[in-house]
Every structure is written in C-alpha cells, then in structure tokens.
Write a protein that holds these residues in place. Sequence first.
Motif, PDB file in Angstrom:
ATOM      1  N   HIS A 199       0.864  -1.175   0.000  1.00  0.00           N
ATOM      2  CA  HIS A 199       0.000   0.000   0.000  1.00  0.00           C
ATOM      3  C   HIS A 199       0.901   1.225   0.000  1.00  0.00           C
ATOM      4  N   ILE A 200       0.808   2.020  -1.015  1.00  0.00           N
ATOM      5  CA  ILE A 200       1.701   3.173  -1.163  1.00  0.00           C
ATOM      6  C   ILE A 200       0.918   4.441  -0.809  1.00  0.00           C
ATOM      7  N   PHE A 201       1.443   5.176   0.180  1.00  0.00           N
ATOM      8  CA  PHE A 201       0.798   6.400   0.664  1.00  0.00           C
ATOM      9  C   PHE A 201       1.729   7.591   0.470  1.00  0.00           C
ATOM     10  N   ALA A 202       1.103   8.733   0.314  1.00  0.00           N
ATOM     11  CA  ALA A 202       1.830  10.009   0.330  1.00  0.00           C
ATOM     12  C   ALA A 202       1.523  10.703   1.655  1.00  0.00           C
ATOM     13  N   PRO A 203       2.510  10.846   2.542  1.00  0.00           N
ATOM     14  CA  PRO A 203       2.256  11.544   3.806  1.00  0.00           C
ATOM     15  C   PRO A 203       1.955  13.014   3.544  1.00  0.00           C
ATOM     16  N   MET A 204       0.774  13.461   3.931  1.00  0.00           N
ATOM     17  CA  MET A 204       0.340  14.819   3.630  1.00  0.00           C
ATOM     18  C   MET A 204       0.378  15.736   4.845  1.00  0.00           C
ATOM     19  N   LEU A 256       6.058  10.568  -3.794  1.00  0.00           N
ATOM     20  CA  LEU A 256       7.139  11.478  -3.425  1.00  0.00           C
ATOM     21  C   LEU A 256       6.790  12.925  -3.766  1.00  0.00           C
ATOM     22  N   GLU A 257       6.130  13.125  -4.912  1.00  0.00           N
ATOM     23  CA  GLU A 257       5.760  14.484  -5.311  1.00  0.00           C
ATOM     24  C   GLU A 257       4.710  15.066  -4.370  1.00  0.00           C
ATOM     25  N   LEU A 258       3.660  14.295  -4.091  1.00  0.00           N
ATOM     26  CA  LEU A 258       2.594  14.791  -3.226  1.00  0.00           C
ATOM     27  C   LEU A 258       3.023  14.844  -1.766  1.00  0.00           C
ATOM     28  N   GLY A 259       3.894  13.921  -1.380  1.00  0.00           N
ATOM     29  CA  GLY A 259       4.356  13.875   0.009  1.00  0.00           C
ATOM     30  C   GLY A 259       5.565  14.741   0.274  1.00  0.00           C
ATOM     31  N   LYS A 260       5.910  15.607  -0.680  1.00  0.00           N
ATOM     32  CA  LYS A 260       7.039  16.523  -0.530  1.00  0.00           C
ATOM     33  C   LYS A 260       8.328  15.779  -0.192  1.00  0.00           C
ATOM     34  N   GLY A 261       8.571  14.753  -1.006  1.00  0.00           N
ATOM     35  CA  GLY A 261       9.816  14.006  -0.857  1.00  0.00           C
ATOM     36  C   GLY A 261       9.719  12.787   0.030  1.00  0.00           C
ATOM     37  N   GLN A 262       8.538  12.450   0.494  1.00  0.00           N
ATOM     38  CA  GLN A 262       8.370  11.293   1.362  1.00  0.00           C
ATOM     39  C   GLN A 262       7.340  10.331   0.782  1.00  0.00           C
ATOM     40  N   CYS A 263       7.594   9.056   1.041  1.00  0.00           N
ATOM     41  CA  CYS A 263       6.694   8.010   0.557  1.00  0.00           C
ATOM     42  C   CYS A 263       6.564   6.966   1.656  1.00  0.00           C
ATOM     43  N   SER A 276       1.244  -9.185  10.492  1.00  0.00           N
ATOM     44  CA  SER A 276       2.516  -9.090   9.757  1.00  0.00           C
ATOM     45  C   SER A 276       2.670  -7.763   9.018  1.00  0.00           C
ATOM     46  N   LEU A 277       1.762  -6.837   9.266  1.00  0.00           N
ATOM     47  CA  LEU A 277       1.804  -5.545   8.593  1.00  0.00           C
ATOM     48  C   LEU A 277       3.043  -4.760   9.022  1.00  0.00           C
ATOM     49  N   ARG A 278       3.792  -4.266   8.045  1.00  0.00           N
ATOM     50  CA  ARG A 278       4.987  -3.480   8.312  1.00  0.00           C
ATOM     51  C   ARG A 278       4.906  -2.164   7.553  1.00  0.00           C
ATOM     52  N   SER A 279       5.437  -1.137   8.197  1.00  0.00           N
ATOM     53  CA  SER A 279       5.387   0.201   7.605  1.00  0.00           C
ATOM     54  C   SER A 279       6.804   0.731   7.453  1.00  0.00           C
ATOM     55  N   ALA A 280       7.114   1.320   6.316  1.00  0.00           N
ATOM     56  CA  ALA A 280       8.435   1.882   6.058  1.00  0.00           C
ATOM     57  C   ALA A 280       8.271   3.254   5.423  1.00  0.00           C
ATOM     58  N   LEU A 281       8.995   4.220   5.975  1.00  0.00           N
ATOM     59  CA  LEU A 281       8.957   5.584   5.442  1.00  0.00           C
ATOM     60  C   LEU A 281      10.207   5.816   4.612  1.00  0.00           C
ATOM     61  N   TYR A 282      10.007   6.145   3.357  1.00  0.00           N
ATOM     62  CA  TYR A 282      11.115   6.429   2.450  1.00  0.00           C
ATOM     63  C   TYR A 282      11.157   7.936   2.196  1.00  0.00           C
ATOM     64  N   SER A 283      12.356   8.424   1.999  1.00  0.00           N
ATOM     65  CA  SER A 283      12.500   9.868   1.831  1.00  0.00           C
ATOM     66  C   SER A 283      13.552  10.176   0.781  1.00  0.00           C
ATOM     67  N   GLU A 284      13.297  11.218   0.042  1.00  0.00           N
ATOM     68  CA  GLU A 284      14.310  11.700  -0.893  1.00  0.00           C
ATOM     69  C   GLU A 284      15.429  12.434  -0.173  1.00  0.00           C
ATOM     70  N   HIS A 285      15.212  12.677   1.086  1.00  0.00           N
ATOM     71  CA  HIS A 285      16.190  13.472   1.837  1.00  0.00           C
ATOM     72  C   HIS A 285      17.215  12.590   2.540  1.00  0.00           C
ATOM     73  N   CYS A 286      16.762  11.671   3.416  1.00  0.00           N
ATOM     74  CA  CYS A 286      17.693  10.864   4.204  1.00  0.00           C
ATOM     75  C   CYS A 286      17.227   9.414   4.239  1.00  0.00           C
TER      76      CYS A 286
END
Length: 1004
Positions: free
Chosen positions: A204-209, A280-287, A296-306
Amino acid sequence: MQNPERTSPKAAATKNEAPARFDDATLQQTKSQACKGHTPTTPRVGSLLESERTGNAHIVVEDAREHNLDGVSLRIPKRQLCVFTGPSGSGKSSLAFDTIFAESRRRFLDSLSIYARQFVGEIQRPKVRSLRGIGPSIAIDQRTVSHNPRSTVGTVTEIYDYVRVLWARLGTQHCSSCGAEVSSSDASTIVAQLLALPTGTRCHIFAPMVRQRKGEFKELVDLARKRGYTRLRVDSVLLELAEDVKIRKSYRHDIDLLIDRIKLKDGVVSRLYDSVQSALELGKGQCLVETGEGDSLRSALYSEHCACSTCSLSFPALTPHSFSFNSPVGMCPACEGLGYTLAFDPELVLPDPELSFAQGAIAAWQWTGTSKQERNPLLLDDDVLAALLRELGIDEHSPLSTLDEKGRRLLLFGREQPIEVAWNRVQHSGSYALRFDGILAALMQLYRSTKREALKGFLEAFLRESPCQVCAGARLRPESRAVLLGGRSIDTLNAMSIDRARRFFEGLRFDGNASRIANELMPEILRRLDHLLELGLDYLELGRSGPSLSGGESQRVRLATQLGNGLTGVTFVLDEPSIGLHSRDHERLLCSLQALRDRGNSVLVVEHDESTMRAADTLIDFGPGAGERGGRVLYCGPVSGIDEATDSLTAAYLSGRKQIETPAIRRSGNGHALRILGAREHNLRGFDVSFPLGTLICVTGVSGAGKSTLVNRLLLPAAIRQANRGTASVGAHDKIEGLQAIDRVIAVDQKPIGRTPRSNPATYTKVFDAIRQLFAQLPDSRIYGYSASRFSFNVAGGRCEACSGAGVRTLEMQFLADVYVPCESCRGRRFNEATLRVKYREHDIARILETSISDALQLFSPHPPVRRILQTVEDVGLGYLRLGQPSPTLSGGEAQRIKLSRELARAPVGHTLYVMDEPSTGLHFEDIRMLLKVVHRLVDAGNTVVIIEHNLEIIKNADYIIDLGPEGGDGGGALVAAGTPEALIREPKSLTGRYLAPLLASHG
C-alpha cells in the motif's frame, strides 16, 4: 532622613524627597563605576540634569497604603540601582511589587482593548493616591520558579530554541539503528528495495500529507479528488473520498493519501515506479509503504532526503520541531518528552523485609478503603490469595527476607505464564488459571483507575520518577538523537553544564554556506551562555528542569534572559536575587545588575545582603519594625548617609553599632554521629561524611556543590524512613550509620504555608483549634450548646453563610477586575451574630482573629495550650502578625518562620533532627539574630539542627561545618573540609573559609 509617623501626604512627600535630590556640584562630578571583578563601594548617581528638566527623573509615589504601608510618599531615582531593605514584613515588597510593579502592569492591561482584557483579566489598582514616572516593568521574584516539568534552563533562556535551529540546519543525520551517516533515496532506489520483497507481497503506497497538525483540510480533500484518488487515511482510519469527508478542526491529525495498492509480481515495475514517484511528489519528498496484512503488517517511510542503505530505514526532513521534546514530532513517544516515567518503587512498597505478608509487609496495601480493590489491588478473595502465594512459594506468615531473589521478583513483577491456582473453602473448592502480573502492576492499575484523590495521594508516596527506558532521560526520539553536530547529539549537549556548553560552541568551526547560517545563530547562543556564566550559574545543565531549580537559581536564570534581550528604559523589580548564592558569586551578580542599570534601566531590588546594599546607588530603608510597627520609609539616599536614620535597624548593623555575636564556645555533641558512607548521588563523588549529633551543623559550599543533594536526597529521607517510618526514597550511597540515635525528624522548607485567604497563622500553627476549644468551654457556649466547630469559619453553623465565612463577597465585573466588598451581612467579621454573642474577656471570635500575636499572647496568658503556641511564634520574631492575617500576604521569610514556630510548639519527643534549607531567605540582620536565638535553644535542649546555608552570620554560629566543593556541578561534589568554623578558615581550598575568615577576625 526621618519619616514622620503621621503627616499630610504633601508634607510626607516633601520630607521623604530630600535625600534623593542632588546639587549641581554633585551632578557634574557624576561618573559610572566600571565592574572590574570587585564589589563597588562608591554609589553611582545617574545623569539627572536633562531628565530633571523633563520631569522624568524619578518614580514619584504619594500616599501608598498597600498592606502595611503607612502612607509612604517618596521619589525613587530612575536609571539607578535602588535597594529596598528593612526587617522582614516591614513593607519592602509591598511597595516594590504590590504597588509599583502592580500599577505598571495594570496600566499596560488597561491599554488593551475591552475584547483583549476579557481574556487576560484585570488587576485592581493598588492603594496609592498617585504614582508617576513608571514605565514598562518586569518583575523577577521568588515565585517565578516554573512548575512545568517540560521547562528547562535551555527553554527558559531561549538558548534551546536557537540550538534546535542550528541542529536542524547544520546537523548531520545518522541512522538511529546502526549509527551510519544516512543519504537520500530517489524513486529508483525505493522501487529496487520493494522489488526485493517476496513475490506476492501486497504493498500500500501512501503520500504523507499532514503530520500532527490541526485543521479541516478541505483543500487537501478537494485536491485528492481532482487528482482522481479515491481513499484518504486520517489517523489510521481509511476514508472513501466519494463520501462526505469531515475532519475535526480542533484535533491534531496524521493524514496519508492512498496512491496505489499493488501486489508484487512480474510486469508491475512501471506501475510501481509511477506510484512511488507520485507519492514522493505529493508527500514533498516522502513516501510511506505498508507491506503485508494483519499482524505481519509493516510500515516503512522512504524519503528523498535521508535514508540508511544498510538498515533500509528512511528519515524525515529535519526541522526545528524534530528536536523539540514539547512537540509530537520530536518527543520520545514512551515518556512523551518528560524524560522520566512514574513507577512504584519496590523499596518503598516493601520497606521492611522483616515483616511477613500477613503482618503488612506491603506498605502500599495499608490503605483502609471502602472498596475491595482499594484494600486488595489484586481483587482476589483471601483464600484465593493464600493459594496464589503458595503457588508462588511464598509463606504469608514468614518474613519476606526469607525469600530468594527469584521469589521476590515473582511477588513484585509476576510471571508471564498463567498460574494454576487450586483453592478450598468450607463448602466449595475450585481451580483456575490466574494471570499474575505482580504487585507493582496491580498497584499501577489501581492508581490509574481510581477517582479518589485521597487514595491517589496515598499511592503517590510509593511512586518514584525513573529515567525513561526508551530515551534514557533524553526526552527525544531516536531519530532526533542520531543527528550530530560537531560530533555531539543534541541530547548530550543538554546534559552539559553551562560552562562546558560554552566551550563546545566556542570550538565549533563552519565553512561555506554553513558559516552564513551559523553566523546568525552562534552570537545569540554565546551571548546568553555568557550571561548565565556572569550570574554564577556555570554548574547548571542546559537540560535541568525548571521545577528542580531553587528560587534564587530561577530568578538568576530569568535575569540572564533579560540581560540577553538588551532592553532599555525598563523598570526591573527583583526579590532577593542573592538567594542561594555563595559569597564568591555575589560580585558577578552585582556586575549583572549594574549592567542592566547602565543600559538606561531602573533596577529596584528587595534585598538583605550587605554587599548589595553597599553597592546601591540609592538605599531605601523601611521600618522601624515589621507589620503594623513598620510600613514607613526611614531613609532614602546614598548608603553613606544612612547613619542619619537613628531608629533604623539596618543603619545600626551597617555601622557596626549592633552585630550578631559569635559563640564563645563550640558544642562537641553528645557522642553520637550520623555517618554517610560512599555518598554518590548526582554529582557527589562517593565520600564519607559525619554529622555529630547534639550540635548546630552548617552544610556550605558554592552553588551546585552538592549541599542539597547530600542533605535532602540522602540524610533527610534516610532519617525520615528510620525515625518517622516514612516511605521517602534515599539517593545512592553505600551505607548510613547512627540513625537509631534519632527519635524524630522535622524538615522546615521554603514552601508557602497556604495559597488561599482562608489559611492564616492561627490555622496553620493549630492555635486556632485550641482557641476554639477554649471558646466552646465558656459559660455562654454551654448555655447555647455550642461546640468548637461553631467557631470555625470553614464549617456551616457558626459562620456567616452569606459569604461562607470569607468575610468578603466577590462581585464579577465581566471584562473588569473582580471586586471584593465586605459582606453586607457580617460586615467582614466572618461569623453570624449568634456566634459573636460568646466573648472571652470582651473579645468575640472575630476580634480574636484581628488581634496581633503579641497582644493575643497577653490575652491568653492564663491558658497554657494557647500560650505555648503563641510564645513560639513570638520567639521567632512574628509577634506583629495578626492571628487571622491571610497567608498570601505573608512574605517568604515570615512563612518559613511560621513553619518553624509550628514545629517548636510540638511536645518534645526524645532527640529530634531539624533540617532547614536556607532559613536566612528573606531575613534582615535582626531577623537572623532572633532566628539564631531559637536555633541555639533547640540545640541546647539536646536536638540536632542541620542547616544548608550561604549566610556567613549563620555559618559563623555553627558548631560544625561540612564544606563541599570546591566548585559547582562537575567541579563539585567533594568534601573540602569538615570541622569548626575556626578549622575551616585554615583550609586553603575552602572558598567558604576564605570569606568567613574576615568576619571571625572582626568579631574576635
């Protein structure tokens, strides 16, 4: 200059003004004395020629009658260091704080609109006929100690605000898991990591707003609909955009936009890349990517920054909020930014291991509650509880000391697996699996669930603050603690003393664009640190919590903030800023006060310290006594001319005509001693120290040397646990010997005796109980059938019900200040007419409350229970107070001596240990002399008095001195010297001895 006892306001003003005026010759010779590391002795007179012409040279007070002020009229020079002095309760604070500052604040609030005033409230005008020449005012008093656990030295001085920006802009993010420096991730890197997951994984791919923001976010919802998205997740709840989406405006929210739901398989690379790129575009660099389902649900925050390539962890962009322990973005989620958690202390819950379970070994179960859970937090029947103890291997009739470590842990912390419990009754028997989490967990559940304040208060005695196990007291998230600047994380900076932090920032070097950012922040940080160093606060840590600061430390921290603001043309009003300050540091404090003055500010200081008086440009002395015997200005002018005030106690002590005597003989004690071995709490360095019993002991040293830690964290709680059977927690040490020689422990601290007008000296000392019992035994009371409760203004029956015994009625005036008017029914006397019919020697109960303690002592001389209590209040120098004087009107020194008199009135019970924390606070020379007289009387009766003190007059009266240091903070915590005052002055390492030597020599 003598102030007439009763004159017209105009005449009073004329006579009080004279010393404050200067001739032209004096004005032309005026100069400012630079602070060169020594105490100034020549008063400074500001340049008043131009300001005299404009009529703005003085604060002009006419006919001030606030509290006990007796129509005071005088002219206070502006842009000078003016010191208000006089006996405790003589009217100093009434003029400085309750008249001048209160009127300045009232005028500021009056300048606001009516709409604004309804939110900030109104302040009543002080009782003064005219007050001219006042401008903006800032008060820094003893009541400014922050009680907010989130407040620290860094936040109060605003240093931490600049530090957060510095770390956010120039800090280097490291992985909170492996410690490696992190780098940014692009869409390709994220897709590659996702494709490495097993085939068939659902993503499930989300854009953090939105993160922790308030609002309805209608524009965001509309944008998502226009872009063609169908689902929005608000605070973990997935909402359909096709329906009406309503987001509560007043709550903080986390909002994520669902971009796509993808099952990993062949041929999804292009779709996966497009979805990640959109996120990444809508989440201002975060996905945000969630994989799996259910448990077994796991969550991972990806960032264009770090992002950490080793641990596959991504980190959000750094902002100043990332380093705020008051913001959900930066605070540790376990302790919510407090740095500590509350837990039941096993040592307090099981204080005596020699008791058995049946004998009440669990002290926290001794509450006599009405419900079964309050009496037994485990909610078990007695026979089931007995069966549980048998299964745990615990004999309820054997001392807990017989338990091994495993059994003790079982009792306290329980067992993870359910316990099979078999029980038998007369007619029934049974067996069932019981989940037992331990006594501590049961107590915590009871503490959180009960609504009874009395039970909560009882259980709080067994709670102890312990560092948060997640952040180890750092208050911040792991991601925030992993950001380094100059090789240091921001939490290690908070743990530094002011002195060490100053050296750290001084050693930082920046290049290129980083230097441009640092040049905006570093000067502000360094300047504020320098002001703290100037005020002798080098030993404080930046992360030191506000509630842990003493009154003097809090005042100086706030003073450092004002020094950093660079204000001019302001009236600063300070209340004994020298409290808790060693003689070595007085000079630095005076330099800071003079720096405020030299900027063009007026500095009004209520003070009893001799060095501060002698450094004043203008000295204003109140007296001649306290309470109704004071309230007059005896002198106003340069300190060199105070000898003119012949009836001034201050003049008598400054001139040497009167002095506090040095004891001719030092007591050696009764042969017993308390010994603390291996004292190592806080900054104490594991030394051994003895307290000889039957003596007057002073614990001395510079601020931060460890005095309060040694006495209040080790000696006092250990003695309370031994003598009073209390539950106090004792700091780190190896062993304490000799406690069996103490029968009782009494601590006299600096906390106020009451915060409401219903509290007064009569009720606090319990003398009013004895007086009410006496009134109940009078013939008229017996005829009418009156009991002692009839004469209480807090109980219905005898009090005036129109005002509920308050004597005044409160009229709410909406946007204006509440007006207090005498009760029309009782005319301010608190009681109804039926109660006032009963009289003792022509005094009804209302008139008794209006009587001074000295007069009441004569009135009740035939009655020992009343006389004994009143005599102790008279002995500590408070005979001028009225029995019913409201507690909020008492000064700090008065409140502390009321506490001491209450303890003195108790019946002697063997050998008593008295512990006092800076009793000289708020006391004049004459007050200290009277206090010492009472203290010596206590010691002569076979008791032991331990005093934490900086005042040299009290120190020279000690039989035994324990001097800690040599410096404060990291440089303190060692035993410098121990012995008589004469032995202390021969110790070259003792700073206290260095300042004490001239005093002993002058009285030798």
